[in-house]
Design an enzyme around this catalytic site. Structure first.
Site, PDB file in Angstrom:
ATOM      1  CG  HIS A 120      -0.447   0.121   2.525  1.00 38.14           C
ATOM      2  ND1 HIS A 120       0.362  -0.834   3.107  1.00 38.14           N
ATOM      3  CD2 HIS A 120      -0.573   1.113   3.461  1.00 38.14           C
ATOM      4  CE1 HIS A 120       0.693  -0.450   4.325  1.00 38.14           C
ATOM      5  NE2 HIS A 120       0.141   0.738   4.573  1.00 38.14           N
ATOM      6  CG  HIS A 153       0.013   4.445   4.725  1.00 38.95           C
ATOM      7  ND1 HIS A 153      -0.723   3.639   5.562  1.00 38.95           N
ATOM      8  CD2 HIS A 153      -0.811   5.462   4.339  1.00 38.95           C
ATOM      9  CE1 HIS A 153      -1.957   4.148   5.675  1.00 38.95           C
ATOM     10  NE2 HIS A 153      -2.026   5.242   4.943  1.00 38.95           N
ATOM     11  CG  ASP A 209       4.836   3.174   7.412  1.00 42.66           C
ATOM     12  OD1 ASP A 209       3.902   3.656   6.739  1.00 42.66           O
ATOM     13  OD2 ASP A 209       4.656   2.257   8.239  1.00 42.66           O
ATOM     14  CG  HIS A 210       4.043   0.282   4.204  1.00 46.59           C
ATOM     15  ND1 HIS A 210       3.944  -1.027   4.617  1.00 46.59           N
ATOM     16  CD2 HIS A 210       3.653   1.048   5.265  1.00 46.59           C
ATOM     17  CE1 HIS A 210       3.488  -1.049   5.873  1.00 46.59           C
ATOM     18  NE2 HIS A 210       3.306   0.194   6.281  1.00 46.59           N
ATOM     19  CG  HIS A 260      -4.020   0.237   6.800  1.00 43.42           C
ATOM     20  ND1 HIS A 260      -3.964   0.854   8.024  1.00 43.42           N
ATOM     21  CD2 HIS A 260      -2.848   0.542   6.175  1.00 43.42           C
ATOM     22  CE1 HIS A 260      -2.809   1.506   8.131  1.00 43.42           C
ATOM     23  NE2 HIS A 260      -2.120   1.335   7.031  1.00 43.42           N
ATOM     24  CG  ASP A 277       0.675  -1.137   7.825  1.00 38.20           C
ATOM     25  OD1 ASP A 277       1.618  -1.923   8.044  1.00 38.20           O
ATOM     26  OD2 ASP A 277       0.813   0.103   7.764  1.00 38.20           O
ATOM     27  CG  HIS A 284       4.005  -1.497  11.524  1.00 43.26           C
ATOM     28  ND1 HIS A 284       4.793  -0.380  11.673  1.00 43.26           N
ATOM     29  CD2 HIS A 284       3.272  -1.306  10.404  1.00 43.26           C
ATOM     30  CE1 HIS A 284       4.536   0.475  10.683  1.00 43.26           C
ATOM     31  NE2 HIS A 284       3.609  -0.063   9.897  1.00 43.26           N
TER      32      HIS A 284
END
Ligand code: ZN
Ligand code: FE
Length: 254
Positions: free
Chosen positions: A55, A57, A59-60, A113, A132, A170
């Site tokens: 996805h 985001h 942090d990905h 999400h 996530d 995570h």
């Protein structure tokens, strides 16, 4: 069999380096960052050929463009989210298979999400990269989806074989367990895992990957249709998506 290495980055992210030995193909799953991942691959002597994104985001996908610039790798991501994955060249959608060297990934569309989230399931290696969507004893926050969507997404992942290893993005397990025992204090599998997680985290050992077998038994977000969980929160006999919504609501304010 895939060779999977877990690289902890930022405060609690896991990035995965995944090598398919027959072809030598190496994928990075959800590169939050670039430098540490390039260094880790270099140390292993692995040449990155692919990025797999679940996805959009930061942090990905934060490492996407720099890793591509350094390696010329191919970026594979969700067709369900065509505009938010930096550098995406190959779009995959629900029901697709993606050939990665000698291994095949089944693609699942798992909104909740985010509206475009996907998961990659490498059946032959019993490995699920779910970003996530599912965490150990948890699930992602509903930033862009409804509880109904997330329950339906998690229900599909839950139907995979119990031996499936859950490579989530995570290390949230300890705080997830703290919450989960408020929902199902009498769940034996959860209580046993609580002790295991405390022990591992005290030694700074990852709790990820877990297995789907354990998640089915102990993750409250996968158990909204279980009579034991429903009874524990006073919602016996209610529709599973309503029970899921209530558990998610309680976690949001926990
Ligand atoms: Zn996310
Ligand atoms: Fe994340």
């Amino acid at each position: 069999m895939l060779d999977i290495r877990q690289i902890p980055v930022l405060s609690d992210n896991y990035v995965y380096l995944v090598r398919e030995p027959a072809s030598g193909a190496v994928a990075v799953v959800d590169p939050a960052v670039s430098d540490e991942i390039l260094a880790a691959a270099g140390k292993l002597g692995w040449k990155i050929t692919h990025i797999l994104n679940t996805h959009h985001h930061p942090d990905h996908v934060g490492g996407n463009l720099d890793i591509k610039a350094a390696t010329g790798c191919t970026i594979v991501g969700p067709a369900h989210d065509p505009d938010r994955i930096p550098g995406m060249e190959v779009q995959v959608k629900d029901g697709d298979t993606y050939q990665f060297g000698a291994e095949t990934a089944d693609v699942f569309f798992v909104p909740g999400h985010t509206r475009g989230h996907i998961a990659f399931w490498f059946k032959a290696s019993d490995a699920l990269f779910c970003g996530d969507t599912m965490f150990s004893i948890g699930c992602g926050r509903l930033f862009e989806g409804t509880p109904q969507q997330m329950w339906s997404s998690l229900s599909r992942l839950r139907a995979l074989p119990p031996e499936t290893r859950i490579y989530c993005a995570h290390e949230y397990t300890a705080s997830n367990v703290k919450f989960a025992v408020t929902i199902e204090p009498g769940n034996k599998a959860l209580r046993d895992y609580e002790a295991d997680v405390k022990d591992k985290r005290a030694k700074n050992i990852p709790t990820v990957p877990s297995t789907l077998k354990l998640e089915r038994a102990a993750n409250p977000f996968l158990r909204a249709d279980e009579p034991a969980l429903q009874a524990a929160i006073g919602m016996a006999g209610k529709p599973a998506d309503e029970v899921f919504a209530e558990v998610r609501r309680r976690k949001d304010v926990f």
